[in-house]
Write a protein that holds these residues in place. Structure first.
Motif, PDB file in Angstrom:
ATOM      1  N   LEU A   1       0.797  -0.958  -0.049  1.00  0.00           N
ATOM      2  CA  LEU A   1      -0.046  -0.050  -0.147  1.00  0.00           C
ATOM      3  C   LEU A   1       1.047   1.198   0.140  1.00  0.00           C
ATOM      4  O   LEU A   1       0.550   2.259  -0.833  1.00  0.00           O
ATOM      5  N   ILE A   2       1.847   1.151   0.658  1.00  0.00           N
ATOM      6  CA  ILE A   2       2.841   2.227   0.943  1.00  0.00           C
ATOM      7  C   ILE A   2       3.471   2.734  -0.535  1.00  0.00           C
ATOM      8  O   ILE A   2       3.717   3.845  -1.087  1.00  0.00           O
ATOM      9  N   GLU A   3       3.907   1.595  -1.058  1.00  0.00           N
ATOM     10  CA  GLU A   3       4.562   1.582  -2.357  1.00  0.00           C
ATOM     11  C   GLU A   3       3.360   2.253  -3.664  1.00  0.00           C
ATOM     12  O   GLU A   3       3.776   2.862  -4.377  1.00  0.00           O
ATOM     13  N   CYS A   4       2.318   1.815  -3.534  1.00  0.00           N
ATOM     14  CA  CYS A   4       1.190   2.430  -4.217  1.00  0.00           C
ATOM     15  C   CYS A   4       1.152   3.777  -4.077  1.00  0.00           C
ATOM     16  O   CYS A   4       0.745   4.470  -5.021  1.00  0.00           O
ATOM     17  N   ILE A   5       1.158   4.297  -2.909  1.00  0.00           N
ATOM     18  CA  ILE A   5       0.926   5.802  -2.416  1.00  0.00           C
ATOM     19  C   ILE A   5       2.345   6.550  -3.099  1.00  0.00           C
ATOM     20  O   ILE A   5       2.065   7.575  -3.518  1.00  0.00           O
ATOM     21  N   HIS A   6       3.413   5.957  -2.752  1.00  0.00           N
ATOM     22  CA  HIS A   6       4.746   6.476  -3.420  1.00  0.00           C
ATOM     23  C   HIS A   6       4.736   6.673  -5.016  1.00  0.00           C
ATOM     24  O   HIS A   6       4.928   7.763  -5.370  1.00  0.00           O
ATOM     25  N   HIS A   7       4.065   5.508  -5.530  1.00  0.00           N
ATOM     26  CA  HIS A   7       3.871   5.913  -7.013  1.00  0.00           C
ATOM     27  C   HIS A   7       3.093   6.680  -7.627  1.00  0.00           C
ATOM     28  O   HIS A   7       3.340   7.568  -8.518  1.00  0.00           O
ATOM     29  N   GLU A   8       2.000   7.047  -6.847  1.00  0.00           N
ATOM     30  CA  GLU A   8       0.988   7.996  -7.133  1.00  0.00           C
ATOM     31  C   GLU A   8       1.503   9.473  -6.853  1.00  0.00           C
ATOM     32  O   GLU A   8       1.341  10.327  -7.665  1.00  0.00           O
ATOM     33  N   VAL A   9       2.203   9.802  -5.669  1.00  0.00           N
ATOM     34  CA  VAL A   9       2.962  10.865  -5.457  1.00  0.00           C
ATOM     35  C   VAL A   9       3.886  11.221  -6.701  1.00  0.00           C
ATOM     36  O   VAL A   9       4.062  12.353  -7.154  1.00  0.00           O
ATOM     37  N   GLU A  10       4.787  10.280  -7.033  1.00  0.00           N
ATOM     38  CA  GLU A  10       5.564  10.422  -8.261  1.00  0.00           C
ATOM     39  C   GLU A  10       4.810  10.858  -9.391  1.00  0.00           C
ATOM     40  O   GLU A  10       5.506  11.476 -10.242  1.00  0.00           O
ATOM     41  N   ARG A  11       3.742  10.226  -9.623  1.00  0.00           N
ATOM     42  CA  ARG A  11       2.835  10.571 -10.740  1.00  0.00           C
ATOM     43  C   ARG A  11       2.483  11.897 -10.914  1.00  0.00           C
ATOM     44  O   ARG A  11       2.478  12.756 -11.870  1.00  0.00           O
ATOM     45  N   GLU A  12       2.097  12.285  -9.690  1.00  0.00           N
ATOM     46  CA  GLU A  12       1.396  13.523  -9.436  1.00  0.00           C
ATOM     47  C   GLU A  12       2.670  14.666  -9.770  1.00  0.00           C
ATOM     48  O   GLU A  12       2.493  15.695 -10.355  1.00  0.00           O
ATOM     49  N   GLU A  13       3.693  14.235  -9.117  1.00  0.00           N
ATOM     50  CA  GLU A  13       4.922  15.402  -9.316  1.00  0.00           C
ATOM     51  C   GLU A  13       5.239  15.328 -11.026  1.00  0.00           C
ATOM     52  O   GLU A  13       5.676  16.514 -11.409  1.00  0.00           O
ATOM     53  N   ALA A  14       5.328  14.326 -11.535  1.00  0.00           N
ATOM     54  CA  ALA A  14       5.555  14.302 -13.113  1.00  0.00           C
ATOM     55  C   ALA A  14       4.446  14.970 -13.868  1.00  0.00           C
ATOM     56  O   ALA A  14       4.683  15.675 -14.739  1.00  0.00           O
ATOM     57  N   TYR A  15       3.194  15.072 -13.387  1.00  0.00           N
ATOM     58  CA  TYR A  15       2.213  15.758 -14.210  1.00  0.00           C
ATOM     59  C   TYR A  15       2.137  17.218 -13.738  1.00  0.00           C
ATOM     60  O   TYR A  15       2.167  17.890 -14.830  1.00  0.00           O
ATOM     61  N   LEU A  16       2.630  17.446 -12.632  1.00  0.00           N
ATOM     62  CA  LEU A  16       3.001  19.026 -12.477  1.00  0.00           C
ATOM     63  C   LEU A  16       3.991  19.430 -13.170  1.00  0.00           C
ATOM     64  O   LEU A  16       3.787  20.598 -13.836  1.00  0.00           O
ATOM     65  N   LYS A  17       5.133  18.902 -13.274  1.00  0.00           N
ATOM     66  CA  LYS A  17       6.414  18.998 -14.118  1.00  0.00           C
ATOM     67  C   LYS A  17       5.670  19.553 -15.654  1.00  0.00           C
ATOM     68  O   LYS A  17       6.078  20.538 -16.312  1.00  0.00           O
ATOM     69  N   GLY A  18       4.947  18.473 -16.054  1.00  0.00           N
ATOM     70  CA  GLY A  18       4.395  18.670 -17.371  1.00  0.00           C
ATOM     71  C   GLY A  18       3.629  19.916 -17.680  1.00  0.00           C
ATOM     72  O   GLY A  18       3.807  20.437 -18.449  1.00  0.00           O
ATOM     73  N   LEU A  19       2.712  19.975 -16.598  1.00  0.00           N
ATOM     74  CA  LEU A  19       1.977  21.477 -16.777  1.00  0.00           C
ATOM     75  C   LEU A  19       2.650  22.658 -16.651  1.00  0.00           C
ATOM     76  O   LEU A  19       2.380  23.785 -17.534  1.00  0.00           O
ATOM     77  N   MET A  20       3.680  22.752 -16.010  1.00  0.00           N
ATOM     78  CA  MET A  20       4.650  23.909 -15.921  1.00  0.00           C
ATOM     79  C   MET A  20       5.363  23.995 -17.084  1.00  0.00           C
ATOM     80  O   MET A  20       5.617  25.271 -17.439  1.00  0.00           O
ATOM     81  N   GLU A  21       5.676  23.186 -17.893  1.00  0.00           N
ATOM     82  CA  GLU A  21       6.180  23.165 -19.169  1.00  0.00           C
ATOM     83  C   GLU A  21       5.431  23.756 -20.331  1.00  0.00           C
ATOM     84  O   GLU A  21       5.635  24.344 -21.288  1.00  0.00           O
ATOM     85  N   GLN A  22       4.044  23.815 -20.138  1.00  0.00           N
ATOM     86  CA  GLN A  22       2.891  23.917 -20.868  1.00  0.00           C
ATOM     87  C   GLN A  22       2.273  25.563 -20.745  1.00  0.00           C
ATOM     88  O   GLN A  22       2.152  26.215 -21.779  1.00  0.00           O
ATOM     89  N   THR A  23       2.808  26.132 -19.380  1.00  0.00           N
ATOM     90  CA  THR A  23       2.089  27.488 -19.082  1.00  0.00           C
ATOM     91  C   THR A  23       2.657  27.911 -17.975  1.00  0.00           C
ATOM     92  O   THR A  23       3.024  27.106 -17.070  1.00  0.00           O
ATOM     93  N   ASP A  24       2.839  29.400 -17.901  1.00  0.00           N
ATOM     94  CA  ASP A  24       3.279  29.724 -16.787  1.00  0.00           C
ATOM     95  C   ASP A  24       2.367  30.635 -16.010  1.00  0.00           C
ATOM     96  O   ASP A  24       2.482  31.371 -14.940  1.00  0.00           O
ATOM     97  N   ASN A  25       1.035  30.386 -16.268  1.00  0.00           N
ATOM     98  CA  ASN A  25      -0.048  30.852 -15.666  1.00  0.00           C
ATOM     99  C   ASN A  25      -0.433  29.947 -14.523  1.00  0.00           C
ATOM    100  O   ASN A  25      -0.879  28.903 -14.586  1.00  0.00           O
ATOM    101  N   VAL A  26      -0.117  30.794 -13.333  1.00  0.00           N
ATOM    102  CA  VAL A  26      -0.284  29.928 -11.978  1.00  0.00           C
ATOM    103  C   VAL A  26      -1.717  29.370 -11.732  1.00  0.00           C
ATOM    104  O   VAL A  26      -2.081  28.353 -11.120  1.00  0.00           O
ATOM    105  N   LEU A  27      -2.637  30.294 -11.905  1.00  0.00           N
ATOM    106  CA  LEU A  27      -4.169  29.920 -11.850  1.00  0.00           C
ATOM    107  C   LEU A  27      -4.566  28.669 -12.887  1.00  0.00           C
ATOM    108  O   LEU A  27      -5.291  27.884 -12.244  1.00  0.00           O
TER     109      LEU A  27
END
Length: 213
Positions: A61-87
């Motif tokens: 279960l902990i590994e599943c949570i770690h995996h999800e956190v890493e996926r969210e961090e990758a998603y955020l990084k991708g968003l920031m590469e697409q736009t600098d509009n914070v909202l």
């Protein structure tokens, strides 16, 4: 059951597939109802082999949570590469979190209370996300979307506390989980937005509520 010896790369691949699949099972059905036997059977392996990879259910279960956190961090990084509009970044992250909660059985949040190490891991991940959010809000002040007279470090902790209460309370027995979550997040965002930010926020909410549930 005799199983063929797996090459280290095959073991790693199996491990990753188990984490991915188990995460979906836990989220969709709750943690308690999914057994290690169920997970082993779904991959055609013995329970013994599964326990060689993961010491126990909570470790998995902990590994599943770690995996999800890493996926969210990758998603955020991708968003920031697409736009600098914070909202825009914040609203798209909230949209994603709403979609994730839509796919998560409320039993997951009830069951995880019985796994203290996993619960702490989930909270650490949420806290890290909250720290990122504070930095985004501060940038949003500079961009004119959020009020400059708000202490976002305080407000964000209050919102985080509300989410912790949501996970542990019985309110979702009376109201749908998504309705409660959206009430918390949208009320919060409306309160800290400038007139410029409010226009974009209300347009996002309008489009969001037109989408099929």
């Amino acid at each position: 059951m005799n199983e063929p010896t797996r090459h280290p790369s095959q073991r790693r691949e199996l491990r990753e597939k188990i984490i991915e699949a188990a995460g979906r099972l836990f989220a969709g059905h709750g943690i308690k109802s999914i057994t290690m036997d169920d997970i082993a059977a779904s991959f055609g392996i013995s329970k013994r082999t599964l326990y060689e990879v993961f010491a126990d259910k909570e470790t998995l279960l902990i590994e599943c949570i770690h995996h999800e956190v890493e996926r969210e961090e990758a998603y955020l990084k991708g968003l920031m590469e697409q736009t600098d509009n914070v909202l825009e970044v914040l609203l798209r992250r909230y949209q994603r979190s709403i979609e994730r909660f839509h796919d998560t059985n409320k039993k997951f949040f009830e069951d995880i209370q019985k796994y203290p190490r996993a619960l702490e891991c989930l909270r650490r991940g949420n806290n890290r996300t909250s720290e990122d959010a504070v930095n985004f809000f501060r940038e949003g002040v500079r961009q004119g979307y959020f009020r400059e007279d708000v202490n976002f470090a305080i407000i964000n902790q209050l919102v985080r506390a509300q989410m912790d209460i949501l996970m542990e309370s019985d309110i979702c027995k009376e109201f749908p989980f998504l309705e409660v979550y959206e009430s918390i997040m949208f009320t919060f965002l409306r309160g800290v937005s400038t007139p410029k930010g409010a226009v974009e926020l209300e347009e996002f909410i309008r489009k969001h509520r037109q989408q099929p549930r």
